[in-house]
Design a protein around this motif. Structure first.
Motif, PDB file in Angstrom:
ATOM      1  N   VAL A  72       0.826  -1.202   0.000  1.00 39.86           N
ATOM      2  CA  VAL A  72       0.000   0.000   0.000  1.00 39.86           C
ATOM      3  C   VAL A  72       0.859   1.251   0.000  1.00 39.86           C
ATOM      4  N   GLY A  73       0.480   2.189  -0.855  1.00 44.55           N
ATOM      5  CA  GLY A  73       1.179   3.457  -0.927  1.00 44.55           C
ATOM      6  C   GLY A  73       0.214   4.607  -0.753  1.00 44.55           C
ATOM      7  N   VAL A  74       0.763   5.795  -0.721  1.00 43.68           N
ATOM      8  CA  VAL A  74      -0.033   7.000  -0.517  1.00 43.68           C
ATOM      9  C   VAL A  74       0.105   7.891  -1.741  1.00 43.68           C
ATOM     10  N   GLY A  75      -1.020   8.434  -2.201  1.00 38.90           N
ATOM     11  CA  GLY A  75      -0.998   9.335  -3.335  1.00 38.90           C
ATOM     12  C   GLY A  75      -1.432  10.735  -2.952  1.00 38.90           C
ATOM     13  N   THR A  76      -1.337  11.647  -3.927  1.00 42.86           N
ATOM     14  CA  THR A  76      -1.654  13.060  -3.714  1.00 42.86           C
ATOM     15  C   THR A  76      -0.834  13.637  -2.559  1.00 42.86           C
ATOM     16  N   VAL A  77       0.439  13.266  -2.518  1.00 41.32           N
ATOM     17  CA  VAL A  77       1.359  13.801  -1.515  1.00 41.32           C
ATOM     18  C   VAL A  77       1.806  15.192  -1.972  1.00 41.32           C
ATOM     19  N   LEU A  78       1.556  16.182  -1.144  1.00 40.89           N
ATOM     20  CA  LEU A  78       1.835  17.569  -1.520  1.00 40.89           C
ATOM     21  C   LEU A  78       2.892  18.243  -0.656  1.00 40.89           C
ATOM     22  N   ALA A  79       3.132  17.718   0.550  1.00 42.65           N
ATOM     23  CA  ALA A  79       4.010  18.414   1.487  1.00 42.65           C
ATOM     24  C   ALA A  79       4.710  17.418   2.399  1.00 42.65           C
ATOM     25  N   ALA A  80       5.681  17.942   3.138  1.00 44.65           N
ATOM     26  CA  ALA A  80       6.469  17.093   4.030  1.00 44.65           C
ATOM     27  C   ALA A  80       5.598  16.376   5.045  1.00 44.65           C
ATOM     28  N   GLY A  81       4.584  17.063   5.564  1.00 45.35           N
ATOM     29  CA  GLY A  81       3.715  16.441   6.548  1.00 45.35           C
ATOM     30  C   GLY A  81       2.968  15.242   6.006  1.00 45.35           C
ATOM     31  N   ASP A  82       2.637  15.280   4.716  1.00 40.74           N
ATOM     32  CA  ASP A  82       1.958  14.138   4.094  1.00 40.74           C
ATOM     33  C   ASP A  82       2.866  12.909   4.098  1.00 40.74           C
ATOM     34  N   LEU A  83       4.137  13.111   3.789  1.00 42.03           N
ATOM     35  CA  LEU A  83       5.087  11.994   3.790  1.00 42.03           C
ATOM     36  C   LEU A  83       5.209  11.390   5.185  1.00 42.03           C
ATOM     37  N   ALA A  84       5.352  12.230   6.166  1.00 40.24           N
ATOM     38  CA  ALA A  84       5.538  11.748   7.536  1.00 40.24           C
ATOM     39  C   ALA A  84       4.312  10.992   8.026  1.00 40.24           C
ATOM     40  N   ALA A  85       3.125  11.539   7.759  1.00 36.58           N
ATOM     41  CA  ALA A  85       1.891  10.883   8.205  1.00 36.58           C
ATOM     42  C   ALA A  85       1.695   9.548   7.510  1.00 36.58           C
ATOM     43  N   ALA A  86       2.007   9.497   6.232  1.00 40.66           N
ATOM     44  CA  ALA A  86       1.844   8.252   5.486  1.00 40.66           C
ATOM     45  C   ALA A  86       2.813   7.182   5.960  1.00 40.66           C
ATOM     46  N   GLU A  87       4.027   7.593   6.254  1.00 37.83           N
ATOM     47  CA  GLU A  87       5.010   6.629   6.753  1.00 37.83           C
ATOM     48  C   GLU A  87       4.576   6.064   8.099  1.00 37.83           C
ATOM     49  N   ARG A  88       4.052   6.898   8.964  1.00 36.69           N
ATOM     50  CA  ARG A  88       3.558   6.429  10.258  1.00 36.69           C
ATOM     51  C   ARG A  88       2.380   5.464  10.087  1.00 36.69           C
TER      52      ARG A  88
END
Length: 217
Positions: A72-88
């Protein structure tokens, strides 16, 4: 620290799992696990859950915890916070529609591999300078489609793409026939009406149709 080379290898492995990566917009996190199981049963393991609804992170968390064969991956990543939240939440890859300096800096510091979006040769070249060899071509059809992406194959032979945007089952083979395309992204595998109805058998059938598409590389 995870190197760019390692992250690019992980992105490539995701892109090679199947000819299509479903782009999922999910409104109810309770649908996430049965949806993912239906996709996996149909031969589609990589699943991009977009950050376009409040349910997205909960859906990623549930799939990561309960559907062992899904990636599973995350899409519509726009900012640093999106990356961090998705990784968690347990995401294993990230996809962005485009890029910004801040997002690329955050991706450098994150262990989560990023598939960044590009719509022009200049954007693709800038990402190549940053070490990216695997890109999302978005929005694929409005940006120029098969003809534009095919034209990049000779001057940008280092790059491999996942075109996304306006692609369906009928047009996917045209993109997959290109020498610089590893897979395509599409929302047709998880249409909103089938998700809302809990039509997991229907989603599995759509996945089966997509999983057998031929690609050139």
């Amino acid at each position: 620290m995870t190197t760019m080379s390692d992250k690019q290898a992980r992105v490539e492995s995701v892109m090679r799992l199947a000819p299509v990566i479903p782009v999922v917009i999910i409104d109810d996190a309770r649908h996430a696990v049965p949806m993912a199981r239906a996709l996996v049963a149909g031969g589609i393991r990589a699943i991009e859950v977009t950050l376009r609804t409040q349910a997205a992170l909960d859906a990623i968390r549930a799939i990561a915890a309960e559907v062992e064969d899904a990636v599973v991956g995350v899409g519509t990543v726009l900012a640093a916070g999106d990356l961090a939240a998705a990784e968690r939440a347990g995401a294993r890859f990230a996809v962005s529609p485009g890029v910004s300096p801040g997002l690329l800096d955050a991706a450098d510091d994150s262990a989560l591999p990023l598939l960044p979006g590009a719509a022009t040769a200049s954007e693709a070249m800038a990402l190549l300078e940053r070490g990216y060899r695997h890109l999302k071509f978005f929005p694929a059809v409005p940006a120029g489609g098969v003809r534009l992406l095919g034209a990049w194959a000779s001057p940008l032979p280092q790059l491999r793409f996942c075109p996304t945007g306006g692609i369906g089952l009928a047009s996917a083979p045209d993109f997959l026939a290109l020498p610089n395309v590893l897979c395509v992204g599409g929302s047709w595998l998880t249409p909103a009406d089938r998700l809302a109805a809990g039509d997991w058998a229907g989603i599995e059938l759509l996945a089966r149709e997509a999983a057998v598409l031929k690609r050139s590389v």
